[in-house]
Design an enzyme around this catalytic site. Structure first.
Site, PDB file in Angstrom:
ATOM      1  N   TYR A  49      -7.746  -5.934  -1.007  1.00 51.53           N
ATOM      2  CA  TYR A  49      -7.562  -4.943  -2.067  1.00 51.53           C
ATOM      3  C   TYR A  49      -7.122  -3.608  -1.476  1.00 51.53           C
ATOM      4  O   TYR A  49      -7.246  -3.364  -0.274  1.00 51.53           O
ATOM      5  CB  TYR A  49      -8.846  -4.769  -2.898  1.00 51.53           C
ATOM      6  CG  TYR A  49      -9.934  -4.019  -2.184  1.00 51.53           C
ATOM      7  CD1 TYR A  49     -10.081  -2.640  -2.342  1.00 51.53           C
ATOM      8  CD2 TYR A  49     -10.819  -4.680  -1.332  1.00 51.53           C
ATOM      9  CE1 TYR A  49     -11.080  -1.949  -1.664  1.00 51.53           C
ATOM     10  CE2 TYR A  49     -11.822  -3.994  -0.670  1.00 51.53           C
ATOM     11  CZ  TYR A  49     -11.944  -2.631  -0.841  1.00 51.53           C
ATOM     12  OH  TYR A  49     -12.927  -1.944  -0.172  1.00 51.53           O
ATOM     13  N   CYS A  50      -6.609  -2.744  -2.352  1.00 50.42           N
ATOM     14  CA  CYS A  50      -6.201  -1.385  -1.974  1.00 50.42           C
ATOM     15  C   CYS A  50      -6.570  -0.459  -3.134  1.00 50.42           C
ATOM     16  O   CYS A  50      -7.504  -0.736  -3.882  1.00 50.42           O
ATOM     17  CB  CYS A  50      -4.709  -1.343  -1.647  1.00 50.42           C
ATOM     18  SG  CYS A  50      -3.634  -1.741  -3.047  1.00 50.42           S
ATOM     19  N   ARG A  51      -5.826   0.599  -3.326  1.00 46.20           N
ATOM     20  CA  ARG A  51      -6.121   1.542  -4.407  1.00 46.20           C
ATOM     21  C   ARG A  51      -5.663   1.003  -5.758  1.00 46.20           C
ATOM     22  O   ARG A  51      -6.380   1.040  -6.734  1.00 46.20           O
ATOM     23  CB  ARG A  51      -5.474   2.906  -4.146  1.00 46.20           C
ATOM     24  CG  ARG A  51      -5.819   3.958  -5.207  1.00 46.20           C
ATOM     25  CD  ARG A  51      -5.137   5.281  -4.975  1.00 46.20           C
ATOM     26  NE  ARG A  51      -3.692   5.182  -4.923  1.00 46.20           N
ATOM     27  CZ  ARG A  51      -2.891   5.116  -5.986  1.00 46.20           C
ATOM     28  NH1 ARG A  51      -3.385   5.119  -7.188  1.00 46.20           N
ATOM     29  NH2 ARG A  51      -1.581   5.041  -5.842  1.00 46.20           N
TER      30      ARG A  51
END
Length: 133
Positions: A93-95
């Site tokens: 995941y990221c932002r």
């Protein structure tokens, strides 16, 4: 001129070819993007490694519990991915979901099993799940 028997044989083989391709695609395709609830459920499976591919600063500000930081913008990303264990699945995941898609593409090209969180950590928080810093 095509005979009725030849036409029937061609039509039947076309139908079989399409059916075989469809069955093969379904059997080998695997979902790689999940909403927050699906991501949480899938990452909870034994041996799944959670990767946060944001910058170290973003990671320090708050991340999913148990996540490891692997900055997708790092110049050593290719080497970092090459050193990952191929025997375990990765929850990425990221932002917002863009960088995790980049990481996912790199990882799957190198034979790793990976999936990512649609909407990133923002979707995670919107779903009411905790983050830690």
């Amino acid at each position: 001129m095509i005979t009725r028997r030849l036409f029937t044989a061609l039509a039947a083989s076309s139908v079989l070819a399409v059916a075989a391709c469809s069955a093969g695609a379904d059997a080998t395709s695997q979902q790689t993007e999940y909403d927050a609830a699906g991501f949480r459920e899938r990452m909870a499976k034994e041996s799944t490694v959670i990767l946060d591919v944001r910058t170290p600063e973003e990671f320090a500000a708050g991340h999913i519990p148990g996540a490891i930081n692997l900055d997708v913008q790092s110049p050593t990303l290719t080497d970092d991915v090459a050193s990952l264990n191929r025997a375990v699945p990765y929850a990425v995941y990221c932002r917002s979901g863009n960088r995790s898609q980049v990481a996912l593409d790199i990882m799957t090209e190198r034979g790793l099993e990976a999936f990512h969180l649609a909407g990133g950590i923002g979707a995670w928080q919107s779903a009411g799940y905790d983050i830690v810093s």
